[in-house]
Structure formats: C-alpha cells, structure tokens
Motif scaffolding. Structure first.
Motif, mmCIF file in Angstrom:
data_model
loop_
_atom_site.group_PDB
_atom_site.id
_atom_site.type_symbol
_atom_site.label_atom_id
_atom_site.label_comp_id
_atom_site.label_asym_id
_atom_site.label_seq_id
_atom_site.Cartn_x
_atom_site.Cartn_y
_atom_site.Cartn_z
ATOM 1 N N UNK A 1 0.808 -1.219 0.000
ATOM 2 C CA UNK A 1 0.000 0.000 0.000
ATOM 3 C C UNK A 1 0.838 1.265 0.000
ATOM 4 N N UNK A 2 0.481 2.187 0.896
ATOM 5 C CA UNK A 2 1.141 3.499 0.927
ATOM 6 C C UNK A 2 2.575 3.428 1.430
ATOM 7 N N UNK A 3 3.001 2.293 1.920
ATOM 8 C CA UNK A 3 4.399 2.161 2.336
ATOM 9 C C UNK A 3 5.341 2.215 1.139
ATOM 10 N N UNK A 4 4.809 1.977 -0.061
ATOM 11 C CA UNK A 4 5.627 2.056 -1.273
ATOM 12 C C UNK A 4 5.864 3.525 -1.615
ATOM 13 N N UNK A 5 7.105 3.964 -1.480
ATOM 14 C CA UNK A 5 7.410 5.380 -1.684
ATOM 15 C C UNK A 5 8.184 5.646 -2.969
ATOM 16 N N UNK A 6 8.942 4.699 -3.447
ATOM 17 C CA UNK A 6 9.713 4.904 -4.667
ATOM 18 C C UNK A 6 9.665 3.697 -5.571
ATOM 19 N N UNK A 7 9.552 3.951 -6.883
ATOM 20 C CA UNK A 7 9.573 2.860 -7.854
ATOM 21 C C UNK A 7 10.173 3.421 -9.138
ATOM 22 N N UNK A 8 11.458 3.160 -9.352
ATOM 23 C CA UNK A 8 12.208 3.735 -10.462
ATOM 24 C C UNK A 8 12.683 2.631 -11.405
ATOM 25 N N UNK A 9 12.734 2.945 -12.692
ATOM 26 C CA UNK A 9 13.211 1.958 -13.671
ATOM 27 C C UNK A 9 14.441 2.495 -14.405
ATOM 28 N N UNK A 10 15.374 1.585 -14.679
ATOM 29 C CA UNK A 10 16.615 1.919 -15.381
ATOM 30 C C UNK A 10 16.894 0.820 -16.389
ATOM 31 N N UNK A 11 17.074 1.120 -17.668
ATOM 32 C CA UNK A 11 17.405 0.077 -18.645
ATOM 33 C C UNK A 11 18.852 -0.383 -18.490
ATOM 34 N N UNK A 12 19.137 -1.563 -19.005
ATOM 35 C CA UNK A 12 20.465 -2.156 -18.850
ATOM 36 C C UNK A 12 21.568 -1.254 -19.398
ATOM 37 N N UNK A 13 21.351 -0.653 -20.578
ATOM 38 C CA UNK A 13 22.388 0.191 -21.186
ATOM 39 C C UNK A 13 22.734 1.370 -20.289
ATOM 40 N N UNK A 14 21.728 1.938 -19.621
ATOM 41 C CA UNK A 14 21.986 3.076 -18.734
ATOM 42 C C UNK A 14 22.777 2.649 -17.511
ATOM 43 N N UNK A 15 22.459 1.485 -16.952
ATOM 44 C CA UNK A 15 23.217 1.000 -15.799
ATOM 45 C C UNK A 15 24.674 0.783 -16.172
ATOM 46 N N UNK A 16 24.933 0.202 -17.331
ATOM 47 C CA UNK A 16 26.313 -0.016 -17.758
ATOM 48 C C UNK A 16 27.054 1.314 -17.905
ATOM 49 N N UNK A 17 26.368 2.307 -18.414
ATOM 50 C CA UNK A 17 26.981 3.626 -18.579
ATOM 51 C C UNK A 17 27.313 4.234 -17.208
ATOM 52 N N UNK A 18 26.420 4.062 -16.255
ATOM 53 C CA UNK A 18 26.646 4.580 -14.908
ATOM 54 C C UNK A 18 27.822 3.874 -14.247
ATOM 55 N N UNK A 19 27.903 2.563 -14.387
ATOM 56 C CA UNK A 19 28.987 1.803 -13.764
ATOM 57 C C UNK A 19 30.345 2.226 -14.318
ATOM 58 N N UNK A 20 30.387 2.581 -15.592
ATOM 59 C CA UNK A 20 31.642 3.063 -16.185
ATOM 60 C C UNK A 20 31.963 4.488 -15.729
ATOM 61 N N UNK A 21 30.928 5.218 -15.338
ATOM 62 C CA UNK A 21 31.081 6.632 -14.968
ATOM 63 C C UNK A 21 31.447 6.815 -13.493
ATOM 64 N N UNK A 22 30.861 6.013 -12.611
ATOM 65 C CA UNK A 22 31.054 6.183 -11.169
ATOM 66 C C UNK A 22 32.238 5.363 -10.668
ATOM 67 N N UNK A 23 33.296 5.994 -10.176
ATOM 68 C CA UNK A 23 34.443 5.237 -9.657
ATOM 69 C C UNK A 23 34.027 4.356 -8.483
#
Length: 480
Positions: free
Chosen positions: A248-270
């Motif tokens: 119910x209302x306990x759900x506060x966040x629900x975000x989606x990220x595609x695989x290509x974006x995650x790979x880009x982030x992993x290469x970007x964040x030390x």
C-alpha cells in the motif's frame, strides 16, 4: 532623465545597497540557466528582503514599465528563470528571503519564505522529528519558491504527490504590487476559486511567490531499498501493481533503469558495482518506508512482497540493501543516469509523462521509432514509472558537433518525441515546467481551449505583461 536611470535610482533608494546591484561580475553567474542553453542580460539584480519590499518594488516596476524575471536557486531545467538578451529586464533574486517563519510540530506544518533552500527545509524538519516529503537531485540549491512556481516533482511523487500537493497556504506579490496572503491552511474552505493553486506551476508569470505553508509528515523510522532485475518494462509495470497491493502506501519509490543506462553509470562512477550478478533488460529500484508506528514489521512485509513477486514470475533476481550505505549506493546508481550521459557526450533530454498504464507500450513504440528516424542515435527511457513520468533521452551519434547537432537534429528529434507523447494522451512537461525550452511546443501542441484560458488569465492578472515575459506563454502586445 532616461527612464531606466530614474527607475534604478528609485529602486536603489527603496532596497538599499544589499538589495540592488548593477555590478556585472556579481550578476553574471545568474544570467545563464543551469543547463547553459540560455544566456541573458539584465538591467540590474534586485534582492528584496521581505514581501513588503518586493511589493513596493513591483509597484515601481509597473510605474516605469520594467519587466521582472524572478529567480530562486537557478537550478531549473527549462530556462524559466533566465532573462532575455535585451538587457532591459530586472533580474529578481528571492534568495535573501530565506527565513523559516514557523514550524508547528503538532500540526505538522512549516511556513517558510521563497528563498529557503530545499536541503535547509529538510534539515529543519528533521530536527523536529518530521520530514518534508519531496526531494530531488538539486536539493542543495533549489529554493521553495522555485519548486512551487514550477510544481516540481522528484522521487517521492508516487506516494506524496508533486509540490502542488505539499502546499497548504501561500503568499505572493501580484503584478500590481498587491500582496495575496493565504498562509493559514484550512481543510475546508469554499470561498470560491482556490487561488493558490492558480499560482502554483505558473512559473512566476501570474505572481511572485514569497512564502508558503507546507505540510510535513512523520520521519522515516525504517526503510527497505530493493534492486530488482526484470525482463521488460511491462513486467516492471506488473511488479509495480503487485507492490502497491502488497504494501500500500508504504511504497514510496519505484524507479526503472534500462540495462544500457546502468552499464553507462557503472563506467562513470568510480568504485561502483552492479547490485546483481547477471544482466537484465530492465532494473527496478524499489523503496518501502515506515514511520515509527509501523516500523516493526516493515522488513517482514517487504520480504513477503518480494517473495510474492518471485512466485508470480515478476522478478528474475533481486537484492535488498543490507545497510543505509548500500541503500544510498543503489540510489546513487539511479541518480547518476543523466550525469553519466552528459559525461559521454551529447543528448537531448525530455521530461514527459503519459498515463501510467500506457507507459510500457509508449516506450516500446517510441524508442525504435526515434532510433529508426535518426540513425546512430540511442533512445533511453528511465525514471519514475510509478507516476507515469519517465525521462526520455536521445543520445547523439559519436563525433557530431554539439551546437550544430542540437540546433538542427536535436530540435527536430524533440518535436517528434513531443508529437508522439501528445498522440499517446500525455504531457510534454511532467515536472520541470515549460519555461523557454518548451514554450513554442506548448503553443503548437496544446489544446487551443486550454491555451486560450491560460492567455486570458495571464492578461487579467498581468495586463502589462511585466512578470517573467516570454516564459510559459509567448509575450503579448499591451497598451501599457
């Protein structure tokens, strides 16, 4: 005497040396928008210290026909706080008006001025054992007045709504210099139109917000942050419905990220690492929270929710953050999607929404349509699936020249994206406002009846067109 010289002399006498400056070096940082797409000039920069000072200044502006461009933290995404290049507008900074006037812990309300920085409000609420339920990446610079005037969103809209839902009362200076004061919140008030709601989201074109009474909620006592891998956005949508049913209302966040974006982030964040070992087409970041009264069984409820998702075949793999540090690391991956794109090269970014239930179908149709129409580009959709708002970015081919590509291909791509959004019954602006960036697209695609109403309201409240001209709506001819 030149009318501008007379105006500046009278404004200086009104505001004093701290309240008005013509120093080019002091003004320069505030003449370019956050994304560095718009550069303007200003007659001077005014920094009133109170609503009364601002009201007197606006009356003076009206007498001399000087337009004003209000500005908070200058962290907006749509160029709504940047003056034009004429050098004849007054840049109006609300940053000196930064007092928290009152915080009522029992009523769970806070009254603060427009220049209060969002992070400062978070800290004040936290000190009282409460929280303000809206946050975003620019919380260290974004101000309350700017957030209200653009009806800002953020990561907690799914549960708590946009800035519009947080405002209980409002104070604003109108175009004639009068002060609209409605800071006292009433749960029931049927005295005609809700005028504060008219000002929220108007981007400083109808009045200049000077203070607001905002709602506070109990502080989070416990939270569960989950990173899950799913095969498709349609599965992510089904997972969202499952989570809403489970907690119910306990759900506060629900975000989606595609695989290509995650790979880009992993290469970007030390030093960053993927939360899951295997690759997945889509990743979902879920946050479930509880206040002190409901904290004891939150983990059990969250784990049961996740177990049910596995049983229903909605999740291929998942990880529950084992500590606050790991929870923050999960969120950092999500919040680094846009910075990682900027680090790689050029992208045109679109803050759009469609009905929540149609978002997976929209993304499935729009991504290949854009990539086919513009060979070499990469279309990415990520963000707040739970409220129907995703950020639809189109990354340019490598090696193109930024200015030329953004001016030609970039604008044409944006027009196509907005055409698609409109056909799907959505909005070309979900949480960042219209400003200068989308003004012409709103005029092109907006409902004619709605646009006519907006224009008539603008003319009625600001007949001389002196409040933030050229933003949201095109400037209009006046007899002033």
């Amino acid at each position: 005497m030149d009318t501008h010289a007379t105006f500046l002399k009278e404004a200086a006498a009104l505001l004093g040396p701290r309240g008005l400056t013509g120093d080019a070096e002091l003004i320069a940082p505030w003449l370019t928008d956050w994304r560095e797409r718009f550069h303007g000039r200003a007659l001077a920069m005014a920094s009133p210290a109170s609503a009364a000072e601002l009201a007197a200044l606006i009356k003076l502006c009206g007498q001399h026909g000087v337009a004003v461009v209000p500005q908070g933290g200058n962290s907006g995404m749509s160029g709504g706080a940047t003056p034009d290049e004429s050098g004849e507008t007054l840049l109006l900074s609300l940053r000196r008006m930064n007092r928290i006037r009152a915080l009522d812990k029992a009523a769970r309300q806070v009254t603060c001025e427009a220049g209060v920085v969002l992070q400062s409000l978070h800290e004040a609420a936290d000190a009282a054992g409460l929280r303000f339920p809206l946050t975003l990446g620019g919380k260290g610079s974004a101000t309350i007045g700017g957030l209200i005037s653009t009806n800002a969103g953020g990561n907690q809209v799914l549960r708590h709504g946009t800035m519009r839902a947080q405002v209980l009362g409002l104070e604003a200076v109108l175009a004639d210099g009068s002060i609209y004061s409605a800071l006292t919140p009433l749960k029931k008030d049927n005295r005609g139109f809700d005028l504060k709601q008219l000002l929220i989201g108007s981007e400083g074109t109808l009045g200049i917000i000077t203070a607001a009474t905002l709602r506070l909620v109990p502080a989070i006592a416990e939270r569960l942050v989950i990173w899950a891998g799913v095969p498709s956005l349609h599965t992510a949508r089904a997972l969202l419905l499952h989570c809403e049913d489970a907690v119910g209302e306990a759900l506060e966040g629900f975000e989606v990220v595609p695989h290509a974006s995650l790979q880009r982030v992993l290469a970007f964040l030390p030093g960053s690492r993927a939360p899951l070992q295997a690759d997945h087409a889509w990743h979902v970041l879920i946050e479930v929270v509880a206040d002190r009264a409901a904290a004891s069984d939150l983990r059990a409820r969250g784990e049961a929710m996740l177990a049910g998702a596995f049983e229903a075949g909605l999740v291929a793999d998942a990880a529950i953050a084992a500590s606050e540090a790991q929870a923050e690391a999960f969120w950092q991956l999500r919040e680094s999607v846009a910075p990682s794109e900027r680090a790689q090269g050029i992208a045109v970014q679109h803050d759009i929404s469609v009905p929540v239930e149609r978002m997976p179908d929209f993304v499935q149709a729009a991504v290949p349509a854009i990539e086919a129409a513009w060979p070499g580009t990469e279309a990415i959709a990520f963000g707040h699936l739970g409220d129907g708002n995703v950020h639809f970015h189109v990354i340019a081919p490598k090696g193109v020249e930024r200015a030329a590509w953004e001016e030609r291909q970039g604008k044409a791509i944006s027009a196509q994206v907005y055409d698609l959004v409109t056909r799907w019954g959505g909005s070309i602006s979900a949480e960042h406002g219209i400003g200068q960036v989308k003004r012409d697209e709103l005029a092109r695609l907006g409902d004619p009846v709605a646009l006519d109403l907006l224009s008539r309201i603008k003319r009625a409240l600001d007949p001389a067109g002196l409040l933030n001209p050229g933003k949201l709506l095109a400037p209009f001819a006046t007899n002033a």
